[in-house]
Design an enzyme around this catalytic site. Structure first.
Site, PDB file in Angstrom:
ATOM      1  N   GLY A  16     -15.777  -3.521   0.001  1.00 31.34           N
ATOM      2  CA  GLY A  16     -14.593  -3.558   0.866  1.00 31.34           C
ATOM      3  C   GLY A  16     -14.422  -2.255   1.646  1.00 31.34           C
ATOM      4  N   ASP A  68     -18.245 -10.868 -10.975  1.00 33.36           N
ATOM      5  CA  ASP A  68     -17.064 -11.384 -10.287  1.00 33.36           C
ATOM      6  C   ASP A  68     -15.881 -11.091 -11.194  1.00 33.36           C
ATOM      7  OD1 ASP A  68     -15.053 -13.385  -9.247  1.00 33.36           O
ATOM      8  OD2 ASP A  68     -16.755 -13.840  -7.946  1.00 33.36           O
ATOM      9  N   LEU A  90     -10.636  -1.770  -7.343  1.00 33.50           N
ATOM     10  CA  LEU A  90     -10.175  -2.039  -5.981  1.00 33.50           C
ATOM     11  C   LEU A  90     -10.354  -3.498  -5.583  1.00 33.50           C
ATOM     12  CD1 LEU A  90     -11.956   1.000  -4.222  1.00 33.50           C
ATOM     13  CD2 LEU A  90      -9.831   1.001  -5.507  1.00 33.50           C
ATOM     14  N   ALA A  91     -11.025  -4.297  -6.407  1.00 33.31           N
ATOM     15  CA  ALA A  91     -11.374  -5.665  -5.987  1.00 33.31           C
ATOM     16  C   ALA A  91     -10.153  -6.574  -5.993  1.00 33.31           C
ATOM     17  CB  ALA A  91     -12.441  -6.241  -6.912  1.00 33.31           C
ATOM     18  N   GLN A  93      -8.268 -10.257  -3.599  1.00 28.08           N
ATOM     19  CA  GLN A  93      -7.959 -10.883  -2.306  1.00 28.08           C
ATOM     20  C   GLN A  93      -6.830 -10.052  -1.713  1.00 28.08           C
ATOM     21  OE1 GLN A  93      -6.831 -12.157   0.699  1.00 28.08           O
ATOM     22  NE2 GLN A  93      -5.224 -13.183  -0.499  1.00 28.08           N
ATOM     23  N   SER A 135       0.028  -1.452  -4.511  1.00 25.18           N
ATOM     24  CA  SER A 135       0.371  -1.640  -3.095  1.00 25.18           C
ATOM     25  C   SER A 135       1.858  -1.458  -2.829  1.00 25.18           C
ATOM     26  CB  SER A 135      -0.026  -3.066  -2.711  1.00 25.18           C
ATOM     27  OG  SER A 135       0.539  -3.425  -1.485  1.00 25.18           O
ATOM     28  N   GLU A 137       3.396  -3.405  -1.136  1.00 24.46           N
ATOM     29  CA  GLU A 137       3.957  -4.769  -1.161  1.00 24.46           C
ATOM     30  C   GLU A 137       4.797  -5.008  -2.410  1.00 24.46           C
ATOM     31  OE1 GLU A 137       3.844  -7.881   0.770  1.00 24.46           O
ATOM     32  OE2 GLU A 137       3.559  -6.439   2.366  1.00 24.46           O
ATOM     33  N   TYR A 159       0.916 -12.156  -3.189  1.00 25.89           N
ATOM     34  CA  TYR A 159       0.112 -10.931  -3.346  1.00 25.89           C
ATOM     35  C   TYR A 159       0.949  -9.821  -3.986  1.00 25.89           C
ATOM     36  CZ  TYR A 159      -2.233  -6.597  -1.845  1.00 25.89           C
ATOM     37  OH  TYR A 159      -2.810  -5.348  -1.807  1.00 25.89           O
ATOM     38  N   HIS A 189      -3.534   1.332   4.892  1.00 22.95           N
ATOM     39  CA  HIS A 189      -4.472   2.359   5.377  1.00 22.95           C
ATOM     40  C   HIS A 189      -5.646   1.663   6.053  1.00 22.95           C
ATOM     41  CE1 HIS A 189      -5.007   1.618   1.080  1.00 22.95           C
ATOM     42  NE2 HIS A 189      -6.299   1.616   1.329  1.00 22.95           N
TER      43      HIS A 189
HETATM   44  P1  NAP Z   1     -10.904  -5.369   1.196  1.00 21.13           P
HETATM   45  O1  NAP Z   1     -11.590  -4.668   2.324  1.00 21.13           O
HETATM   46  O2  NAP Z   1     -10.359  -6.725   1.406  1.00 21.13           O
HETATM   47  O3  NAP Z   1     -11.955  -5.413  -0.023  1.00 21.13           O
HETATM   48  C1  NAP Z   1     -11.712  -6.195  -1.161  1.00 21.13           C
HETATM   49  C2  NAP Z   1     -12.878  -6.060  -2.101  1.00 21.13           C
HETATM   50  O4  NAP Z   1     -12.639  -6.903  -3.256  1.00 21.13           O
HETATM   51  C3  NAP Z   1     -14.226  -6.524  -1.512  1.00 21.13           C
HETATM   52  O5  NAP Z   1     -15.257  -5.697  -2.005  1.00 21.13           O
HETATM   53  C4  NAP Z   1     -14.354  -7.926  -2.077  1.00 21.13           C
HETATM   54  O6  NAP Z   1     -15.702  -8.392  -2.165  1.00 21.13           O
HETATM   55  C5  NAP Z   1     -13.806  -7.692  -3.478  1.00 21.13           C
HETATM   56  N1  NAP Z   1     -13.438  -8.933  -4.159  1.00 21.13           N
HETATM   57  C6  NAP Z   1     -12.578  -9.888  -3.726  1.00 21.13           C
HETATM   58  N2  NAP Z   1     -12.507 -10.874  -4.633  1.00 21.13           N
HETATM   59  C7  NAP Z   1     -13.351 -10.537  -5.650  1.00 21.13           C
HETATM   60  C8  NAP Z   1     -13.742 -11.153  -6.856  1.00 21.13           C
HETATM   61  N3  NAP Z   1     -13.251 -12.348  -7.216  1.00 21.13           N
HETATM   62  N4  NAP Z   1     -14.619 -10.523  -7.664  1.00 21.13           N
HETATM   63  C9  NAP Z   1     -15.149  -9.337  -7.310  1.00 21.13           C
HETATM   64  N5  NAP Z   1     -14.836  -8.703  -6.171  1.00 21.13           N
HETATM   65  C10 NAP Z   1     -13.947  -9.308  -5.344  1.00 21.13           C
HETATM   66  O7  NAP Z   1      -9.705  -4.480   0.635  1.00 21.13           O
HETATM   67  P2  NAP Z   1      -9.421  -2.919   0.829  1.00 21.13           P
HETATM   68  O8  NAP Z   1      -8.625  -2.722   2.066  1.00 21.13           O
HETATM   69  O9  NAP Z   1     -10.662  -2.139   0.623  1.00 21.13           O
HETATM   70  O10 NAP Z   1      -8.403  -2.656  -0.377  1.00 21.13           O
HETATM   71  C11 NAP Z   1      -8.867  -2.255  -1.655  1.00 21.13           C
HETATM   72  C12 NAP Z   1      -7.797  -2.530  -2.706  1.00 21.13           C
HETATM   73  O11 NAP Z   1      -6.616  -1.813  -2.364  1.00 21.13           O
HETATM   74  C13 NAP Z   1      -7.383  -3.995  -2.805  1.00 21.13           C
HETATM   75  O12 NAP Z   1      -7.096  -4.280  -4.154  1.00 21.13           O
HETATM   76  C14 NAP Z   1      -6.110  -4.071  -1.993  1.00 21.13           C
HETATM   77  O13 NAP Z   1      -5.287  -5.121  -2.439  1.00 21.13           O
HETATM   78  C15 NAP Z   1      -5.515  -2.702  -2.272  1.00 21.13           C
HETATM   79  N6  NAP Z   1      -4.659  -2.196  -1.205  1.00 21.13           N
HETATM   80  C16 NAP Z   1      -5.159  -2.034   0.044  1.00 21.13           C
HETATM   81  C17 NAP Z   1      -4.340  -1.529   1.050  1.00 21.13           C
HETATM   82  C18 NAP Z   1      -4.857  -1.318   2.455  1.00 21.13           C
HETATM   83  O14 NAP Z   1      -4.039  -1.044   3.342  1.00 21.13           O
HETATM   84  N7  NAP Z   1      -6.169  -1.374   2.686  1.00 21.13           N
HETATM   85  C19 NAP Z   1      -3.015  -1.168   0.752  1.00 21.13           C
HETATM   86  C20 NAP Z   1      -2.549  -1.359  -0.543  1.00 21.13           C
HETATM   87  C21 NAP Z   1      -3.386  -1.852  -1.524  1.00 21.13           C
HETATM   88  P3  NAP Z   1     -16.404  -9.197  -0.934  1.00 21.13           P
HETATM   89  O15 NAP Z   1     -16.867  -8.138   0.029  1.00 21.13           O
HETATM   90  O16 NAP Z   1     -17.495  -9.929  -1.614  1.00 21.13           O
HETATM   91  O17 NAP Z   1     -15.341 -10.078  -0.343  1.00 21.13           O
HETATM   92  O1  F7E Z   2      -0.174  -6.897   8.602  1.00 20.15           O
HETATM   93  C1  F7E Z   2       2.077  -8.077  11.214  1.00 20.15           C
HETATM   94  C2  F7E Z   2       2.172  -8.688   9.830  1.00 20.15           C
HETATM   95  O2  F7E Z   2      -2.161  -8.049   7.641  1.00 20.15           O
HETATM   96  C3  F7E Z   2       0.627  -5.795   8.990  1.00 20.15           C
HETATM   97  C4  F7E Z   2      -3.031  -5.083   3.138  1.00 20.15           C
HETATM   98  O3  F7E Z   2      -4.004  -4.063   3.111  1.00 20.15           O
HETATM   99  O4  F7E Z   2      -1.215  -3.556   3.521  1.00 20.15           O
HETATM  100  C5  F7E Z   2      -1.900  -4.676   4.050  1.00 20.15           C
HETATM  101  O5  F7E Z   2      -1.019  -5.783   4.158  1.00 20.15           O
HETATM  102  C6  F7E Z   2       1.862  -6.291   9.728  1.00 20.15           C
HETATM  103  C7  F7E Z   2       2.560  -7.440   9.016  1.00 20.15           C
HETATM  104  O6  F7E Z   2      -1.275  -5.882   6.622  1.00 20.15           O
HETATM  105  C8  F7E Z   2      -0.319 -10.047  13.099  1.00 20.15           C
HETATM  106  O7  F7E Z   2       3.121  -9.728   9.805  1.00 20.15           O
HETATM  107  C9  F7E Z   2       1.657  -9.227  13.427  1.00 20.15           C
HETATM  108  O8  F7E Z   2       3.943  -7.242   9.117  1.00 20.15           O
HETATM  109  O9  F7E Z   2      -2.462  -5.805   8.766  1.00 20.15           O
HETATM  110  P1  F7E Z   2      -1.620  -6.705   7.944  1.00 20.15           P
HETATM  111  P2  F7E Z   2      -0.175  -6.088   5.477  1.00 20.15           P
HETATM  112  O10 F7E Z   2       0.299  -7.464   5.385  1.00 20.15           O
HETATM  113  O11 F7E Z   2       0.865  -5.032   5.662  1.00 20.15           O
HETATM  114  C10 F7E Z   2      -0.615  -3.765   2.232  1.00 20.15           C
HETATM  115  C11 F7E Z   2       0.048  -2.480   1.811  1.00 20.15           C
HETATM  116  C12 F7E Z   2      -1.584  -4.297   1.242  1.00 20.15           C
HETATM  117  O12 F7E Z   2      -1.488  -4.035   0.044  1.00 20.15           O
HETATM  118  C13 F7E Z   2      -2.534  -5.341   1.706  1.00 20.15           C
HETATM  119  O13 F7E Z   2      -3.671  -5.435   0.855  1.00 20.15           O
HETATM  120  O14 F7E Z   2       1.439  -6.828  10.999  1.00 20.15           O
HETATM  121  N1  F7E Z   2       1.278  -8.862  12.169  1.00 20.15           N
HETATM  122  N2  F7E Z   2       0.704  -9.961  14.011  1.00 20.15           N
HETATM  123  C14 F7E Z   2       0.037  -9.336  11.947  1.00 20.15           C
HETATM  124  N3  F7E Z   2      -0.767  -9.237  10.866  1.00 20.15           N
HETATM  125  C15 F7E Z   2      -1.990  -9.842  10.942  1.00 20.15           C
HETATM  126  N4  F7E Z   2      -2.840  -9.731   9.883  1.00 20.15           N
HETATM  127  N5  F7E Z   2      -2.379 -10.556  12.060  1.00 20.15           N
HETATM  128  C16 F7E Z   2      -1.577 -10.688  13.163  1.00 20.15           C
HETATM  129  O15 F7E Z   2      -1.954 -11.324  14.160  1.00 20.15           O
END
Ligand code: NAP
Ligand code: F7E
Length: 333
Positions: A16, A68, A90-91, A93, A135, A137, A159, A189
């Site tokens: 990811g 998995d 970090l894994a 959905q 998160s 969230e 989520y 991020h």
């Molecule tokens: P991401 O790009 O969606 O990556 C998710 C990772 O999880 C991928 O490597 C994916 O593998 C793996 N995965 C999904 N389902 C799995 C399963 N059943 N078994 C094993 N691996 C699985 O997410 P990210 O942005 O790097 O975020 C990393 C973590 O931080 C996540 O837990 C997310 O919820 C959390 N988080 C992210 C943010 C953000 O803004 N990025 C903010 C808050 C929290 P594949 O490549 O095979 O799909």
């Molecule tokens: O949406 C709005 C949408 O999908 C950001 C994940 O990494 O951060 C992420 O979740 C905002 C939301 O991120 C579209 O409604 C408008 O208000 O980029 P997003 P998210 O939902 O904030 C949290 C902290 C996590 O933990 C999660 O893993 O943007 N928005 N128009 C849209 N969002 C998407 N995706 N697509 C649109 O067209």
């Protein structure tokens, strides 16, 4: 450092956005890194390509294992065999909007997947330190802003509810079994490696594609949504810092700055010399049944205890992301 003396890290979600930056960061620090990959129909792991194709790294300091989150027998076996010092979990959905459509699998992987991992770690002869990617969230629609580690949770998505369970179970296992288990409460991020269906990447890619004449319009959902958008390489540095502390604890990683989707579109389109209002349309299909609001983090604890600070402004990051999309799309044109 000889390889036998190198610290060993284990990353779930290594393919990811965050997992790939964390692998870069830990390899740079001299770690041996083990990562979990899922069997997919394509072997294209684009975010790891630069590591995967480097013979000095792949299968020497970086090892990928098929498993998995819903296959605990395999995960347990790999954990026993690799005996990591640090586990970064970090894994999952990670798309909030999609968690309404695939609620059961999102919750199973995120909530129960974390519990299963804790059970495995507890059974290891030398339990490793654990970082869990929680998160913002969790907070849902908080009544106080900015949010800290002590702000009450009120998640408003499947989520967010699953992350709330996972976050709480990490602290329960920390207290009950004296595990060195930590939560990073991560606000949004982003980076050029962000998934294409998250709003920042979607907007930066759309602006670049429209500039290159590959697309006419960009269709979005809620333009008024506000988020605290930081930079993914900064966040993974925070993950590592969290696990280097003598005491296990939870930390908020955020910038403390809010921007709207509207601001984001204005920044990205301006980066390619376009007016966003001429190209963006809204479609209710991208609205969510319920939407988190007022999410802005207070990173004071991470700053004072870990010395963590963001390295990029929102404007710099969006310019970098839009430039990366423009360069990639120009090559494939
Ligand atoms: P991401 O790009 O969606 O990556 C998710 C990772 O999880 C991928 O490597 C994916 O593998 C793996 N995965 C999904 N389902 C799995 C399963 N059943 N078994 C094993 N691996 C699985 O997410 P990210 O942005 O790097 O975020 C990393 C973590 O931080 C996540 O837990 C997310 O919820 C959390 N988080 C992210 C943010 C953000 O803004 N990025 C903010 C808050 C929290 P594949 O490549 O095979 O799909
Ligand atoms: O949406 C709005 C949408 O999908 C950001 C994940 O990494 O951060 C992420 O979740 C905002 C939301 O991120 C579209 O409604 C408008 O208000 O980029 P997003 P998210 O939902 O904030 C949290 C902290 C996590 O933990 C999660 O893993 O943007 N928005 N128009 C849209 N969002 C998407 N995706 N697509 C649109 O067209």
């Amino acid at each position: 450092m000889s390889l036998s003396a190198a610290p060993v890290a284990f990353i779930t979600g290594i393919t990811g956005q965050d997992g790939s930056y964390l692998a870069d960061f830990l390899l740079e620090k001299g770690y041996v890194v083990h990562g979990v990959v899922r069997r997919t129909s394509s072997l294209d792991r684009s975010r790891l390509g630069h590591l995967y194709t480097d013979p000095e790294i792949h299968n020497r300091r970086l090892f990928l294992h098929y498993a998995d989150l819903d296959d605990p027998t395999t995960l347990r076996r790999i954990l026993f065999k690799t005996a990591p010092d640090e586990v970064y979990h970090l894994a999952g959905q990670s798309h909030v909007g999609l968690s309404f459509e695939i609620a059961e699998s999102t919750c199973d992987l995120t909530a129960m997947g974390t519990l299963r991992l804790l059970e495995m770690i507890r059974d290891l002869p030398k339990p490793p330190r654990l970082f869990h990617a929680s998160s913002s969230e969790l907070f849902g629609k908080p009544t106080v802003a900015p949010q800290t580690e002590a702000t009450p949770w009120q998640p408003v998505s499947p989520y967010g509810a699953a992350k709330a369970f996972a976050t709480r179970i990490v602290t329960i296992y920390r207290d009950a079994y004296r595990l060195h288990a930590c939560n990073g409460i991560l606000f949004n991020h982003e980076s050029p490696r962000r998934g294409e269906n998250f709003v920042t990447r979607k907007v930066c890619r759309g602006a670049a594609a429209i500039k290159l004449g590959l697309q006419d319009k960009l269709t979005l959902g809620n333009l008024d949504a506000l988020r605290d958008w930081g930079y993914a390489p900064d966040t993974v540095r925070g993950m590592w810092l969290t696990l280097q502390q003598p005491e296990a604890d939870d930390y908020v990683f955020a910038t403390g700055q809010l921007h709207s989707v509207r601001d984001l579109a204005a920044q990205a389109f301006a980066a390619v010399g376009l007016d966003w209002e001429a190209h963006v349309e809204v479609n209710a299909a991208f609205l969510r049944p319920t939407e988190a609001a007022n999410l802005v983090g207070d990173p004071t604890k991470a700053r004072t205890r870990l010395g963590w600070t963001p390295s990029r402004t929102f404007e710099e990051m969006i310019a970098e992301m839009t430039r990366a999309e423009y360069d990639a799309l120009s090559k494939s044109k």
